[in-house]
Scaffold this active site. Sequence first.
Site, PDB file in Angstrom:
ATOM      1  CD  GLU A 133      -2.738  -0.985   3.035  1.00  0.00           C
ATOM      2  OE1 GLU A 133      -2.336  -0.663   3.279  1.00  0.00           O
ATOM      3  OE2 GLU A 133      -2.839  -2.110   2.618  1.00  0.00           O
ATOM      4  CG  PHE A 162       4.754  -0.353  -5.889  1.00  0.00           C
ATOM      5  CD1 PHE A 162       4.967   1.082  -6.798  1.00  0.00           C
ATOM      6  CD2 PHE A 162       5.438  -0.149  -4.108  1.00  0.00           C
ATOM      7  CE1 PHE A 162       5.857   2.561  -5.425  1.00  0.00           C
ATOM      8  CE2 PHE A 162       6.068   0.960  -4.117  1.00  0.00           C
ATOM      9  CZ  PHE A 162       6.118   2.085  -4.398  1.00  0.00           C
ATOM     10  CD  GLU A 250       6.428 -13.393  -2.835  1.00  0.00           C
ATOM     11  OE1 GLU A 250       5.555 -13.769  -2.239  1.00  0.00           O
ATOM     12  OE2 GLU A 250       7.093 -11.914  -2.691  1.00  0.00           O
ATOM     13  NE  ARG A 251      11.422 -13.433   0.730  1.00  0.00           N
ATOM     14  CZ  ARG A 251      11.141 -13.562   2.487  1.00  0.00           C
ATOM     15  NH1 ARG A 251      11.613 -14.538   2.945  1.00  0.00           N
ATOM     16  NH2 ARG A 251      10.762 -12.716   2.668  1.00  0.00           N
ATOM     17  CD  GLN A 287      46.482  -9.677 -17.452  1.00  0.00           C
ATOM     18  OE1 GLN A 287      47.242  -9.024 -17.187  1.00  0.00           O
ATOM     19  NE2 GLN A 287      47.325 -11.182 -17.718  1.00  0.00           N
TER      20      GLN A 287
HETATM   21  C1  LIG Z   1       8.583  -3.150  -9.905  1.00  0.00           C
HETATM   22  C2  LIG Z   1       7.390  -3.554  -8.666  1.00  0.00           C
HETATM   23  C3  LIG Z   1       6.400  -4.432  -8.637  1.00  0.00           C
HETATM   24  C4  LIG Z   1       5.930  -4.510  -7.597  1.00  0.00           C
HETATM   25  N1  LIG Z   1       4.861  -6.032  -7.292  1.00  0.00           N
HETATM   26  C5  LIG Z   1       4.551  -5.814  -5.693  1.00  0.00           C
HETATM   27  C6  LIG Z   1       3.441  -7.243  -6.398  1.00  0.00           C
HETATM   28  O1  LIG Z   1       2.848  -7.205  -7.672  1.00  0.00           O
HETATM   29  N2  LIG Z   1       2.395  -7.262  -4.973  1.00  0.00           N
HETATM   30  C7  LIG Z   1       2.712  -6.551  -4.228  1.00  0.00           C
HETATM   31  O2  LIG Z   1       1.874  -6.300  -2.610  1.00  0.00           O
HETATM   32  N3  LIG Z   1       3.736  -5.207  -3.998  1.00  0.00           N
HETATM   33  C8  LIG Z   1       4.373  -5.278  -5.247  1.00  0.00           C
HETATM   34  N4  LIG Z   1       6.194  -4.282  -4.351  1.00  0.00           N
HETATM   35  C9  LIG Z   1       5.943  -3.269  -3.830  1.00  0.00           C
HETATM   36  C10 LIG Z   1       7.173  -4.004  -3.198  1.00  0.00           C
HETATM   37  O3  LIG Z   1       6.677  -5.770  -2.874  1.00  0.00           O
HETATM   38  C11 LIG Z   1       7.591  -2.994  -1.814  1.00  0.00           C
HETATM   39  O4  LIG Z   1       8.338  -1.733  -2.199  1.00  0.00           O
HETATM   40  C12 LIG Z   1       8.907  -3.408  -1.276  1.00  0.00           C
HETATM   41  O5  LIG Z   1       8.032  -4.359   0.113  1.00  0.00           O
HETATM   42  C13 LIG Z   1       9.307  -2.656   0.037  1.00  0.00           C
HETATM   43  O6  LIG Z   1       8.241  -1.890   0.197  1.00  0.00           O
HETATM   44  P1  LIG Z   1       8.187  -0.168   0.527  1.00  0.00           P
HETATM   45  O7  LIG Z   1       8.310   0.337  -1.165  1.00  0.00           O
HETATM   46  O8  LIG Z   1       7.016   0.242   1.268  1.00  0.00           O
HETATM   47  O9  LIG Z   1       9.723  -0.220   1.404  1.00  0.00           O
HETATM   48  P2  LIG Z   1       9.514   0.813   2.814  1.00  0.00           P
HETATM   49  O10 LIG Z   1       9.429  -0.717   3.417  1.00  0.00           O
HETATM   50  O11 LIG Z   1       9.040   1.702   2.886  1.00  0.00           O
HETATM   51  O12 LIG Z   1      11.710   0.575   3.215  1.00  0.00           O
HETATM   52  C14 LIG Z   1      11.929   1.747   2.611  1.00  0.00           C
HETATM   53  C15 LIG Z   1      13.594   0.757   2.419  1.00  0.00           C
HETATM   54  O13 LIG Z   1      13.541   0.756   4.821  1.00  0.00           O
HETATM   55  C16 LIG Z   1      14.044  -0.440   4.807  1.00  0.00           C
HETATM   56  N5  LIG Z   1      13.611  -1.212   5.500  1.00  0.00           N
HETATM   57  C17 LIG Z   1      12.324  -1.715   5.930  1.00  0.00           C
HETATM   58  N6  LIG Z   1      11.924  -2.547   6.814  1.00  0.00           N
HETATM   59  C18 LIG Z   1      13.465  -2.625   7.544  1.00  0.00           C
HETATM   60  C19 LIG Z   1      13.757  -3.238   8.302  1.00  0.00           C
HETATM   61  N7  LIG Z   1      13.276  -3.425   9.311  1.00  0.00           N
HETATM   62  N8  LIG Z   1      15.548  -2.889   8.565  1.00  0.00           N
HETATM   63  C20 LIG Z   1      16.537  -2.711   7.828  1.00  0.00           C
HETATM   64  N9  LIG Z   1      15.647  -2.303   6.499  1.00  0.00           N
HETATM   65  C21 LIG Z   1      13.959  -2.029   6.822  1.00  0.00           C
HETATM   66  C22 LIG Z   1      13.832  -0.729   3.319  1.00  0.00           C
HETATM   67  O14 LIG Z   1      14.748  -2.439   2.991  1.00  0.00           O
HETATM   68  C23 LIG Z   1      14.032   0.428   2.371  1.00  0.00           C
HETATM   69  O15 LIG Z   1      15.228  -0.023   1.842  1.00  0.00           O
HETATM   70  C24 LIG Z   1       6.216  -4.340  -6.319  1.00  0.00           C
HETATM   71  C25 LIG Z   1       7.293  -3.140  -6.418  1.00  0.00           C
HETATM   72  C26 LIG Z   1       8.118  -2.986  -7.407  1.00  0.00           C
HETATM   73  C27 LIG Z   1       8.628  -1.671  -7.472  1.00  0.00           C
END
Ligand SMILES: Cc1cc2nc3c(=O)[nH]c(=O)nc-3n(C[C@H](O)[C@H](O)[C@H](O)COP(=O)(O)OP(=O)(O)OC[C@H]3O[C@@H](n4cnc5c(N)ncnc54)[C@H](O)[C@@H]3O)c2cc1C
Length: 385
Positions: A133, A162, A250-251, A287
Amino acid sequence: MDSLQVPRPTWMSEDLNMLEEQTRKFLAGELVPHLETWHEQGIMDRKAWNKLGEAGLLCAGIPEEYGGAGGTFAHETVINREFALAGLDSIGAPLHSGIVAPYILNYGTEEQKKKWLPKLATGELVAAIAMSEPGAGSDLQSIRTTALKSGNGYVLNGSKTFITNGQHANLIIVVAKTDPAHGAKGTSLMVVETDNTPGFRRGRKLNKLGMDWADTSELFFDEAKLPAEALLGTEEGQGFFQLMRDLPQERMIVATSAVGMIERALRLTIDYVKERKAFGKAVMEFQNTQFELAECKTEATIGRVFHDHCVERHLKKELDTATASMAKYWLSDLQNKIVDRCLQLFGGYGFMDEYPISRMYRDARVQRIYAGTNEIMKVVIARTL
Ligand SMILES: Cc1cc2nc3c(=O)[nH]c(=O)nc-3n(C[C@H](O)[C@H](O)[C@H](O)COP(=O)(O)OP(=O)(O)OC[C@H]3O[C@@H](n4cnc5c(N)ncnc54)[C@H](O)[C@@H]3O)c2cc1C
C-alpha cells in the site's frame, strides 16, 4: 562451444530438457518479436497471456485436474529461466503461475480451486497479488485495507500500489484486515474477481526506472462488495500465515530470474568483446577484459550452483525461508554487480537503450527491492544466527 558452460542441475530430467527447448522456441517465435512494441507501449499485449496458456506455459506446476500442466516447481523454474534468457524481464507470468496460483491451490476450497485454477492456466484470468500500500510495504502488518463482514459477504476498502499485472489482472488476491483490531491474526486473503466487483477501480500504470513494459499499477477499492466465497479458504485471520508459508517459493522465483539474467548478460558481453576492436585488437584480448569476465563467470557459476541446490531442496519441501532469502538477496545483488561490469565492457554502447545490456542494467535494480527488500532478507537470515 558454449562460452558459459553453465552447470546442469542434477534435477533436470528428459522431460525438463524438452520443456526447456520448447519454451525457448515458443518465446523466440511468439513473444520476442513483440518486445519493441511492448517496450514502446509500456505494457504487454493482453492476448499474449492466452498464447502463453495455449502453449502450456502458465501454471506448469498446477495439477492437471485443475487445468495445469501437472508439473512441479522445477517446470516453473525452467520456464522462468527461459523468460530471463529471452530478455522478457518485465513479464508478470512467474508471479501469476508461481505465486498466485499456488495460494489458491494450497489454501483454497475445492470449489475455489475448480473455479479459478483452470482459467488461470488458459490465461482467461490474469492474476495479481495486492499486498503493498502507499503507506506499507516491508511492514505488511500495518496495512490499512479492510474487508469487513456485511450481510452475506464483505465490503473491501483501501488502496494498493506497485501491483504487478495491475492493468490486466481480473483475479486479484488482496491482503486485507478482516479484524483490524488484530495485526497478523486479523489479516485475510480476499480473492477479487474484478469483472463483477463494483467499487473496484484501476489507477495509473506507473512509470519506472526499468522493466518498462511491466504492468505495475495502483488499485483502489471503494466500498467494493465481495461475496462470502471471496475469502480464500474457510477461516478468517489466516492471511499472514498463508503468506509466510509460501515465501520460499516467491524468493526462488526472483533468484531464478537473477540467474537467467546473469547468464544472458555474460553471453551478450562475451559476443560483443570478441567483435569490438580497439587499438587494433578485439576488446576481448585485453587482459582487463579477460579478468573481468573470468571473475564474473566464476561468480555466476557459484551463484547457479547455489540456486540449483535451493531448487532441489524446495522440490523436496526442505527449503527454509532463511536459505531462500539468502538466494534472493545474494543472487539479485550479484545480478546487479555483474550486469554493471558487463555494461562497462560495452563502452558508450552500453548506455544506449537499443543495446539490451542497457535495459538489463535498469531492469536489474528492482530485483533488490521487490518480493521483500534485500534488507528484509538479511533481517530474516539474522534471526537464525
Ligand atoms: C516493479 C515492482 C513490482 C512490485 N510488485 C508488487 C506486487 O505485485 N504486489 C505487491 O504487493 N507489491 C509489489 N511491489 C512492492 C514491493 O514488494 C515493495 O516495494 C517492497 O516490499 C518494499 O516496500 P516499500 O516500497 O514500502 O519500502 P519500505 O518498506 O518503505 O522500505 C524503505 C527502505 O527501508 C528499509 N527497511 C524497511 N524495514 C526495514 C527493517 N526492518 N530493517 C532494515 N531496513 C528496513 C527497506 O529495505 C528499504 O530500503 C512491487 C514493487 C515494484 C517496484
